[in-house]
Design a protein around this motif. Structure first.
Motif, mmCIF file in Angstrom:
data_model
loop_
_atom_site.group_PDB
_atom_site.id
_atom_site.type_symbol
_atom_site.label_atom_id
_atom_site.label_comp_id
_atom_site.label_asym_id
_atom_site.label_seq_id
_atom_site.Cartn_x
_atom_site.Cartn_y
_atom_site.Cartn_z
ATOM 1 N N ALA A 1 23.613 -44.614 -21.077
ATOM 2 C CA ALA A 1 23.183 -43.972 -19.836
ATOM 3 C C ALA A 1 23.484 -44.821 -18.612
ATOM 4 O O ALA A 1 23.592 -44.294 -17.493
ATOM 5 N N ALA B 1 26.339 -44.099 -15.939
ATOM 6 C CA ALA B 1 26.278 -43.009 -14.958
ATOM 7 C C ALA B 1 26.365 -43.495 -13.516
ATOM 8 O O ALA B 1 26.819 -42.768 -12.643
ATOM 9 N N PHE C 1 22.959 -33.455 -18.478
ATOM 10 C CA PHE C 1 24.222 -34.147 -18.221
ATOM 11 C C PHE C 1 25.054 -33.387 -17.182
ATOM 12 O O PHE C 1 25.664 -33.994 -16.294
ATOM 13 N N LEU D 1 23.686 -34.069 -13.780
ATOM 14 C CA LEU D 1 24.115 -35.388 -13.304
ATOM 15 C C LEU D 1 25.590 -35.383 -12.912
ATOM 16 O O LEU D 1 25.988 -36.067 -11.960
ATOM 17 N N TRP E 1 27.230 -36.471 -9.487
ATOM 18 C CA TRP E 1 28.249 -37.517 -9.459
ATOM 19 C C TRP E 1 29.409 -37.140 -8.551
ATOM 20 O O TRP E 1 29.901 -37.953 -7.773
ATOM 21 N N ALA F 1 20.709 -44.390 -10.492
ATOM 22 C CA ALA F 1 21.297 -43.477 -11.478
ATOM 23 C C ALA F 1 20.893 -43.867 -12.890
ATOM 24 O O ALA F 1 20.696 -43.009 -13.756
ATOM 25 N N THR G 1 17.330 -42.471 -13.447
ATOM 26 C CA THR G 1 17.358 -41.016 -13.588
ATOM 27 C C THR G 1 17.941 -40.604 -14.933
ATOM 28 O O THR G 1 17.398 -39.735 -15.624
ATOM 29 N N THR G 2 19.032 -41.222 -15.323
ATOM 30 C CA THR G 2 19.712 -40.832 -16.558
ATOM 31 C C THR G 2 18.870 -41.151 -17.788
ATOM 32 O O THR G 2 18.770 -40.328 -18.707
#
Length: 427
Positions: free
Chosen positions: A170, A173, A270, A273, A277, A290, A293-294
């Motif tokens: 993760a 990210a 995903f 996100l 991104w 990030a 969050t991920t």
């Protein structure tokens, strides 16, 4: 701007960890010995199999990448019993995480809330903290977050963490430039492929973890299981729990559908996100934000949510607090969830796992709602702190400086140089 090393946190760490060690070994009789000793005993059994020249094939509890063997074999380097040696290795990793946070804070002029958040927050988990090997993986993740801003170094550390337990992936990210993402991703891939390749050549069944998770059901602690747990406690659902795959899983009407929803939720998160991104104009702290969050998304969408997963989140949240980012509200929510988890497991586990009594179930529900709130707040703050500036002349700017050029390094208002991270520009 460099700040003094926060030495005053070390006595607090020593006191709290001494209490945890004494509680885990039952010198301080806290009961629930099996909750703390059970996994360590299992690790010791696996270590014997590994020393015999193979991975634990056919054991449905073994669901880990091959380098998970390292933290399980490490206690054999120490002269004490496996249990005491495991606790000692865990405490060394715990201290290393604290020292990395202290170094990061002193080097960047960050907030001491990070080192205090780790010292006090991790202690809230009780003896569970040193009774699982998640501390070892979290150490690698904190290294990736704080040791270097070089994408190749970060990627290599992430790859090493991935070879121990999957979740550190993760941390990729937050690599924002295409060049950084490709460099970090390639570095991670090389480390994982080489590591797993060597493990496969040395010991059989090294890659069994790739299929070990496919039969897992819906764990009672997971977010998707929360409605069933509450309904059972209120007498509205006739299902039950059973122990399988090393966890308490739900059985009954609607569970299979909820499991499918939970499995589908991870790729949906995903995609969310991915949209962020491509639209984001990052700041220097985006990498840390990030990451939080991920990892939160991975945890709240998973059909498995073991109490030790809080160790991962605490490590990332401590870095966020130290870096003074806008993720601080989400980080404090993680600490609140940690407190509830420390109450929940193992002290009221019987209520929500076996008997379905209401008091303990309400603690579980509250913890999972806090988790959900943390994930939502974290993503909202990530989106807001990296949204692209409006066209000139609109006269609007948010508190992060929305009128700045994309990728410009912007500190928190009033924080000046002290608010900046380790100098990484990620746009």
């Amino acid at each position: 701007m460099r700040h003094r090393f926060p030495w005053q946190v070390l006595p607090v760490w020593l006191i709290t960890r001494a209490v945890l060690f004494l509680a885990a070994t039952q010198v301080i009789p806290v009961g629930h010995e099996g909750s703390f000793e059970g996994d360590v005993t299992l690790y010791g059994n696996w270590a014997q199999i590994l020393l015999g020249g193979e991975f634990p094939a056919g054991d449905d509890k073994w669901q880990y990448p091959p380098y998970a063997a390292l933290p399980m074999l490490a206690p054999h380097l120490l002269p004490w019993s496996y249990r005491i040696s495991f606790y000692a290795v865990a405490l060394v990793c715990d201290l290393a995480i604290l020292l990395l946070l202290c170094r990061f804070t002193a080097k960047t002029g960050g907030s001491r809330a990070g080192v205090w958040g780790w010292t006090v927050g991790a202690a809230l988990l009780g003896p569970l903290l040193i009774s699982r090997y998640d501390l070892m993986v979290t150490l690698v993740a904190v290294l990736a977050l704080t040791l270097s801003t070089d994408a190749a170094v970060r990627g290599a550390l992430i790859g090493f963490g991935l070879a121990i337990k999957v979740w550190p992936v993760a941390l990729l990210a937050g690599l924002r430039r295409w060049r950084e993402l490709l460099t970090g991703g390639a570095s991670s891939l090389v480390v994982v492929v080489l590591g797993c390749g060597v493990a496969t050549l040395v010991l059989p069944h090294a890659l069994d973890f790739l299929t070990a998770q496919q039969d897992r059901g819906l764990q009672i602690e997971s977010l998707a299981a929360t409605p069933f747990a509450l309904a059972r406690a209120l007498g509205w659902w006739g299902g039950f729990t059973t122990y399988q795959h090393g966890a308490m899983e739900l059985v009954g009407p609607g569970v299979e559908s909820a499991t499918l929803v939970s499995v589908a939720a991870t790729p949906a998160a995903f995609v969310l996100l991915l949209v962020w991104w491509f639209r984001a104009a990052p700041t220097e702290n985006t990498y840390f934000d990030a990451a939080l969050t991920t990892v939160l998304f991975l945890v709240v969408t998973s059909r498995v949510l073991s109490p030790q997963y809080l160790v991962w989140l605490l490590g990332v949240a401590a870095v966020v607090l130290a870096a003074r980012t806008r993720q601080r509200p989400a980080a404090w929510l993680v600490l609140a969830a940690t407190l509830l988890t420390g109450i929940m497991y193992p002290w009221v586990e019987e209520d929500y796992s076996w008997s379905g009594r209401l008091p303990g179930t309400l603690v579980l529900v509250a913890r999972n709602l806090v988790f959900l709130a943390a994930a939502v707040v974290s993503f909202v703050q990530l989106w807001r702190s990296t949204r692209r500036p409006r066209a000139a002349g609109h006269g609007e700017s948010d508190e992060r400086g929305e009128d700045a050029e994309p990728g410009e390094d912007i500190g928190d208002p009033g924080d000046g140089a002290a608010s900046r991270g380790p100098g990484m520009r990620t746009a």
